[in-house]
Design an enzyme around this catalytic site. Structure first.
Site, mmCIF file in Angstrom:
data_model
loop_
_atom_site.group_PDB
_atom_site.id
_atom_site.type_symbol
_atom_site.label_atom_id
_atom_site.label_comp_id
_atom_site.label_asym_id
_atom_site.label_seq_id
_atom_site.Cartn_x
_atom_site.Cartn_y
_atom_site.Cartn_z
ATOM 1 N N ASP A 86 -7.810 12.045 9.566
ATOM 2 C CA ASP A 86 -7.184 11.265 8.204
ATOM 3 C C ASP A 86 -7.952 9.993 8.825
ATOM 4 O OD1 ASP A 86 -6.978 11.260 5.723
ATOM 5 O OD2 ASP A 86 -5.507 10.510 5.927
ATOM 6 N N GLY A 112 0.439 -1.059 -0.539
ATOM 7 C CA GLY A 112 -0.307 -0.127 0.090
ATOM 8 C C GLY A 112 0.904 1.306 -0.381
ATOM 9 N N VAL A 158 3.972 1.271 2.442
ATOM 10 C CA VAL A 158 3.764 0.401 2.667
ATOM 11 C C VAL A 158 4.273 -1.110 2.464
ATOM 12 C CG1 VAL A 158 1.822 -0.874 4.619
ATOM 13 C CG2 VAL A 158 1.956 1.463 4.860
ATOM 14 N N GLY A 162 0.571 4.766 1.403
ATOM 15 C CA GLY A 162 -0.537 5.847 2.564
ATOM 16 C C GLY A 162 -0.323 7.466 2.148
ATOM 17 N N GLY A 163 -0.652 7.839 2.655
ATOM 18 C CA GLY A 163 0.034 9.810 2.721
ATOM 19 C C GLY A 163 0.850 9.753 3.098
#
Ligand code: NAG
Ligand code: NAG
Ligand code: NAG
Ligand code: NAG
Ligand code: NAG
Length: 828
Positions: free
Chosen positions: A637, A518, A525, A520-521
């Site tokens: 978030d 992934g 990951v 993320g902001g």
């Protein structure tokens, strides 16, 4: 009356030599039998026909009765439903006053048992225009003295003039048993019949379980069916005396065609009406009608109110027996008295009137139709175990007396047409309990204070709203690391495992792309496996803040101390000059968005109960972050992709505390960061950078809507693309059809009221004004409890797509990925 055997040959049968001559008999006698080659027995007026038929896709033959004039074969009675005939060798004969159905003229598959002690002299079988197949003795003066009649042995259909109920003299109980399927008329385990309690009732049974109770007859209708009213089509009547107990109906105009049918596919009893012009059957009424008709749904001393959410409500003066069960929507344990009865001195007891109800189950009841209401009250007061009384006949001023002993169960409340019930209560409870069922206030207060007590120390409902968002501050020093260090929280070295970069590199195959799970902001990951086989998720953050390494470290250690089962566990970290690496527990089921926005198959894995568990789990995680943890973290978030699911699909919030790790804002000169994802951001945060626990509540509200609707908050949901999810939900709510918001993948209609309740909560969370939004602990309370919610005010619709954000000001996107998390920098 001249009932003679008449054989009618249709003219054309004689003229044209059809190989199989179909004969329509008017009666069957000793010398005339009915064979399965098109022969039928037709009622005198030509309304009904008896013959052999094959249902649906079956290949079996049955002897049955159907409407002669209706083009869709509609069978209303079946003789040999237990013993079908496998070929067309069936023959029906009249033998010594009994009808006998044989296969190959030898095997008896069905026969009648006439109730005649004397051998009838001249027996004959006739099909009447009511659809009743009868055997009578022609020599008998009284032609209505049947030796046998099919109306005494109904199958799944209750025709006009039939008696639904018992004959105490003969012991016959006329009850309905549904067909197994449209192809199979054999008896299913779904049946409906009258039960001779002292105050008689009728039960629909699924196997040996009561499925629905119609309620006792109250002079006008069954207590549970106030919608049944005098109508232009049929009259109805209830008879209860020492000989008989039955309900019956008759046609006002014999040209109307209607029938009641018990159906085991739909688990209902339908009333159909034949619409001649359209040549089809129309469903006129059906029972059970709704959720509140589910037998005993709410347990003892509680009533079902279909317009309320949840539908079960303790009766006034009562409270849930098990709070935990009650708030997890398991109402079966029911309610108990706030104050026990003091039976030894019955003067201490009184009665509270409940209006508009379906009276309780009458298994333990007593009836005297000659007593009046006041005598009834005295009668009930005399006996300690009498829990309620009511008029047994509500017509006019009311008359008759019914008493209930033991627990009161299966009560519902109607908006209109219900009756009065007087419930026994300790005298001390009488004063502060209002008359009638407008008792919401009391009930709510009771419920709320109970739950509030559970929630330790929170004592007033108003607090949900009055609670000022005390953290409603500009994104600045309160949340800085310095602030925390100053506040004296000790950071204990050795609390948090520190990983070597080489260990992490090895575990993730040197951060290879195929291990990436992934983005993320804050960075990518990776999935990794440590040498001992433990799976980990590795978040690689680029350190581009002015913070020093030690400050980072301290902050990470603080975050690692946050432990809650609805938060992803931080296992350790790895700090380097250039980057921070956080090591988390690995979540095999990825994130919530991969379920709710996925294809039908995957989203159907999340049924409503699962979704509701997830919603409550997320809420609990947030309450912990907001008020139970010592850090008071605002997530900033929260979104579907930041909610991870473990093996059992329990939700765990990830990425919490990221704003802290990145230091938020440290001083006035610094650039101000807005962390968040459009579509989830509260307007005051997205526009003004003002954040508080209430901006997380807003994001939670959006997430809740997404979980319910299966739609992304950022999409557009109408043709001219003018609505995002929030405004679409608001529009549907205003139009009174929030039901349209519900994800089609949630197939379970029995939860509709709970889902609608959740939509209501979600709208309260996304209200424009932060102060109108409830705090998270109140959100939990709202989700799981029954008190009435405030009407939501206009939500904050703030939603901009990235292009607008770009052009509007000199905002700049730092990172943007598919699940767009945007960190906006705005120079000040
Ligand atoms: C029909 O049933 C009879 C009697 O049970 C049996 O003897 C016969 O074999 C069956 N015929 C068929 C075609 O199954
Ligand atoms: C059974 O007997 C009746 C009357 O005797 C006869 O009409 C019919 O054909 C017979 N059916 C069979 C299958 O033998
Ligand atoms: C039961 O009702 C369904 C429709 O709800 C219908 O399709 C079915 O044929 C009915 N079953 C019987 C045995 O009539
Ligand atoms: C019964 O209904 C038929 C058709 O609707 C109508 O023509 C007739 O007049 C009605 N009979 C009575 C007695 O109301
Ligand atoms: C109260 O009513 C119950 C149920 O009818 C009965 O069994 C019991 O004997 C009665 N008790 C008294 C004191 O009358």
């Amino acid at each position: 009356m001249n009932i003679r055997m008449i054989i009618i040959f249709y003219a054309y049968h004689i003229l044209i030599h059809v190989p199989q001559v179909s004969l329509a008999f008017e009666s069957i006698s000793q010398s005339i039998s009915l064979v399965d080659d098109g022969n039928t027995l037709v009622s005198k007026g030509g309304t009904y026909e008896l013959g052999f038929f094959t249902p649906g896709n079956s290949n079996k033959r049955y002897l049955g009765i159907w409407y002669k004039k209706i083009p869709i074969q509609t069978v209303v009675w079946v003789a040999n439903r237990l013993n079908p005939i496998n070929d067309s060798s069936g023959t029906l004969t009249l033998n010594n006053g009994n009808l006998v159905l044989t296969q190959n003229n030898e095997t008896v598959v069905w026969s009648t048992t006439s109730n005649s002690y004397n051998k009838p002299e001249n027996p004959v079988a006739l099909l009447l225009d009511s659809g009743n197949l009868v055997i009578l003795d022609e020599k008998e003066e009284n032609k209505e003295l049947y030796l046998w009649q099919s109306f005494d042995y109904p199958t799944d259909t209750f025709l006009p003039e039939m008696k639904f109920g018992l004959d105490f003299r003969t012991g016959i109980n006329r009850r309905l048993t549904a067909w197994k399927s449209p192809d199979d008329p054999s008896p299913s385990d779904f049946s409906f019949g009258m039960v001779p309690h002292n105050y008689p009732d009728a039960y629909m049974m699924k196997g040996d379980k009561i499925f629905y109770r119609s309620g006792p007859w109250n002079g006008l209708h069954s207590s549970g069916s106030p919608q049944v009213k005098p109508n232009p089509i049929y009259d109805y009547r209830f008879v209860y005396n020492k000989d008989e107990l039955y309900y019956t109906y008759s046609l006002k105009n014999s040209s109307a065609i209607t029938r009641l049918v018990l159906n085991a596919t739909a688990y209902v009893r339908y009333r159909y009406i034949w619409i001649e012009s359209a040549k089809r059957w129309e469903i006129y009424t059906s029972v059970p009608l709704d959720l509140c008709d589910s037998y005993k749904l709410c347990g003892a001393y509680s009533s079902c109110v279909i317009s309320d959410s949840p539908v079960c409500q303790c009766m006034e003066g009562f409270k849930p027996k098990s709070l935990q069960a009650w708030y997890s929507m398991d109402w079966s344990k029911g309610c108990v008295r706030n104050k026990a009865l003091r039976c030894e001195d019955n003067k201490k007891d009184g009665f509270v009137k409940m209006s508009g109800v379906k009276v309780p189950d009458t298994t333990y009841s007593w009836l005297d139709q000659t007593l009046g209401l006041e005598e009834c009250r005295v009668k009930c007061l005399e006996n300690c175990s009498c829990m309620a009384y009511a008029n047994s006949d509500v017509r006019g001023e009311g008359s008759g007396c019914a008493l209930w002993f033991g627990d009161l169960i299966d009560i519902r409340q109607f908006a209109a047409g219900g009756q009065d019930l007087y419930v026994r209560m300790d005298a001390s409870e009488l004063g502060h309990v209002n008359e009638g069922h407008k008792k919401k206030g009391v009930l709510v207060a009771v419920t709320v204070s109970l739950v509030m007590a559970m929630l330790s120390g929170i004592l007033m409902l108003g607090w949900c709203y009055r609670h000022k968002s005390q953290n409603n501050v500009k994104d600045k020093s309160d949340f800085s690391i310095k602030g925390h260090l100053k506040s004296g929280i000790q950071v204990d070295d050795g609390d948090l495992p520190v990983f070597n970069l080489s260990t992490i590199a090895k575990a993730t195959n040197n951060f290879t792309f195929s291990n990436k799970i992934g983005e993320g902001g804050f960075g990518p990951v990776y999935r990794g496996i440590l040498i001992d086989g433990v799976e980990i998720a590795v978040k690689r953050l680029s350190k581009n803040s002015g913070q020093g390494l030690n400050e980072f470290k301290n902050e990470v250690k603080l975050i690692a101390k946050l432990q809650h089962r609805n938060l992803v566990k931080l296992l350790g970290c790895c700090l380097d000059e250039e980057e921070i690496i956080l090591v988390y527990e690995y979540m095999p089921n990825s994130s919530l968005d991969s379920f709710i926005f996925a294809d039908k198959l995957k989203s159907e894995l999340l049924n409503w109960s699962k979704r509701f568990d997830i919603i409550c789990g997320i809420a609990r995680g947030l309450v912990y972050l907001h008020q139970d943890s010592r850090l008071r973290i605002i997530h900033r978030d929260l979104k579907a992709s930041n909610v991870l699911l473990d093996k059992e699909l329990n939700p765990k919030i990830s990425d919490f505390g990221m704003a802290r790790i990145f230091g938020g804002d440290q001083n006035e000169e610094n650039t101000r960061r807005i962390v968040g994802t459009y579509g989830y951001m509260a307007p005051e945060y997205a526009i003004g950078g003002l954040f508080s626990v209430k901006s997380d509540v807003f994001s939670f509200g959006v997430l809740l809507m997404e979980i319910i609707s299966g739609k992304r908050s950022r999409g557009y949901y109408n043709q001219n693309q003018s609505h995002n999810l929030i405004s679409y939900a608001w529009k549907l709510w205003k139009e009174g059809r929030p039901i349209k918001l519900i994800d089609k993948s949630i197939g379970e209609t029995c939860f509709i009221s709970q889902i609608l309740h959740c939509i209501h909560v979600s709208l309260l969370c996304v209200q424009q004004n932060p102060e109108d939004r409830p705090i998270m602990s109140c959100v939990i309370l709202m989700l799981v409890s029954e008190f009435e919610l405030a009407e939501p005010k206009q939500p904050g619709f703030f939603m901009k797509d990235s292009s607008e954000a770009d052009s509007s000001t000199n905002k700049q996107m730092l990172s943007s990925t598919n699940e767009v998390t945007m960190t906006l920098l705005e120079a000040r």
